[in-house]
Design an enzyme around this catalytic site. Sequence first.
Site, PDB file in Angstrom:
ATOM      1  N   SER A 187       0.775  -0.944  -0.239  1.00 12.48           N
ATOM      2  CA  SER A 187      -0.022   0.140   0.270  1.00 12.48           C
ATOM      3  C   SER A 187       0.360   0.994  -0.137  1.00 12.48           C
ATOM      4  O   SER A 187       1.803   1.054   0.366  1.00 12.48           O
ATOM      5  CB  SER A 187      -1.167   0.282   1.579  1.00 12.48           C
ATOM      6  N   GLU A 188       0.266   2.253  -1.166  1.00  8.64           N
ATOM      7  CA  GLU A 188       1.592   3.555  -0.963  1.00  8.64           C
ATOM      8  C   GLU A 188       1.404   3.914  -0.427  1.00  8.64           C
ATOM      9  O   GLU A 188       2.873   5.004  -0.187  1.00  8.64           O
ATOM     10  CB  GLU A 188       1.601   3.741  -2.728  1.00  8.64           C
ATOM     11  N   ASN A 189       1.437   4.039   0.935  1.00  4.89           N
ATOM     12  CA  ASN A 189       1.134   5.066   1.630  1.00  4.89           C
ATOM     13  C   ASN A 189       1.633   4.228   3.254  1.00  4.89           C
ATOM     14  O   ASN A 189       2.456   4.627   4.041  1.00  4.89           O
ATOM     15  CB  ASN A 189      -0.357   5.684   2.411  1.00  4.89           C
ATOM     16  N   SER A 211       8.480   4.265   0.127  1.00  6.89           N
ATOM     17  CA  SER A 211       7.241   3.299  -0.748  1.00  6.89           C
ATOM     18  C   SER A 211       7.156   3.711  -2.102  1.00  6.89           C
ATOM     19  O   SER A 211       7.361   2.873  -2.855  1.00  6.89           O
ATOM     20  CB  SER A 211       5.781   3.850  -0.290  1.00  6.89           C
TER      21      SER A 211
END
Lengths: 232, 218
Positions: free
Chosen positions: B46-48, B88
Amino acid sequence: MNKVVSGPDVALEGLTDGMTLMVGGFGLCGIPENTIAALVRKGVKNLTCISNNAGVDDFGLGLLLQSKQIKKMISSYVGENAEFERQMLSGELEVDLIPQGSLAERCRAGGAGIPAFFTPAGYGTEVAEGKEVREFNGKPHILESWLRADFAIVKAWKGDTSGNLVYKRTARNFNPMMAMAGKITIAEVEHLVKPGEIDPDAVHTPGIFVQRIFQGSNYEKRIEQRTVRKRM
Amino acid sequence: MPLDKNQMAKRIARELQHGYYVNLGIGIPTLVANYVPEGIDVVFQSENGILGMGPFPYEGEEDADLINAGKQTVTLLDGASIFDSATSFAMIRGQHVQLTVLGAMEITDQGDIANWKIPGKMVKGMGGAMDLVASAENIIVCMLHTNKAGESKLLKECTLPLTGVKCVKKVVTDLGVFDITPEGFKLLERAPGVSVDEIKAKTEGRLVVEGEVPEMVI
């Protein structure tokens, strides 16, 4: 080196109209709630805010939008805020939307003293307009510049009086890069501890990047999308 | 019958390969995680800032400090890791993530995609989509074949502002599965009961149909 200040209002000393701020957080996760509230009290205007999101109507940076203290937002995603959309479409608010990875790297570059870098993100789109394009390995990349701020405002889970910070879970997000890119970085923490109480190996943001730190209070930690599963 | 959103997710899940690190976009792509085939081990990014994202938490165990990129409360699996946004996107731009699945408003037969802005109407921002599509080696787009007015969203040229150019490799719509080839959208499979003629009628971009196109078993 003791960097502790008594609270958010004192931490904002020297912040004036027209300044550029970085504000940590992803959505409402890991935002500096106490300092945002103090910015509203202070009433400074014409701010340029660099933050991945713009909060929701009645929380986070949404509070500063409501009070019309923000002149320009630099963000990657602003979808959850009706007042934001209204101000943007009516032209009251300047908005610079940039790809999330470029935003993160531009903050990191600002803190790391790298004035610009090439990235493939945004090539061939509006984002690339006016930017230098260069091919590397046969693939076009665009030149993106660093971002720096007069004040960076970040939120950590734990911090010591020297400014060493530890974040919790995904509340880390943009906070570490923004902490590096502020001329003055304010860190608000849930737990303020003495030097030595954080294992040096566990420090996420070394204290050199933090100028002012205080223990926050009354964290609401609002959840935007409460998703759960049923127990079997 | 066109596929429903769960069937689309289930079909996309068949593209997962053992050992893949996968980024799933907001909406239908998120559902792909519910249909990982037996014996296939993948890790969701998840890019966060999560690798090893798990399912939604049990009621009462939500943690405001643990969300996914759609701002939903999630959990971590054993072996998960947490990192900042720059790290990320280093994973994403550095092509350490093998597969990206995301939604789109329009795509073209050359693999262009538009999904972040409707000028004058909806401006939500691109989030991580531009970084993802510019970098991933393997991008699957998951979308409805037509808009509410019944007009094709698989086009020759996008009418909306672009998110990325010549990047999409495969499209799964409610009507079928397509590879993006130099000749255009190559129809690989039809949704159950959907004819080649219907797909032809609803595809504005160049469509390639070779021989008998199998019907999907879902």
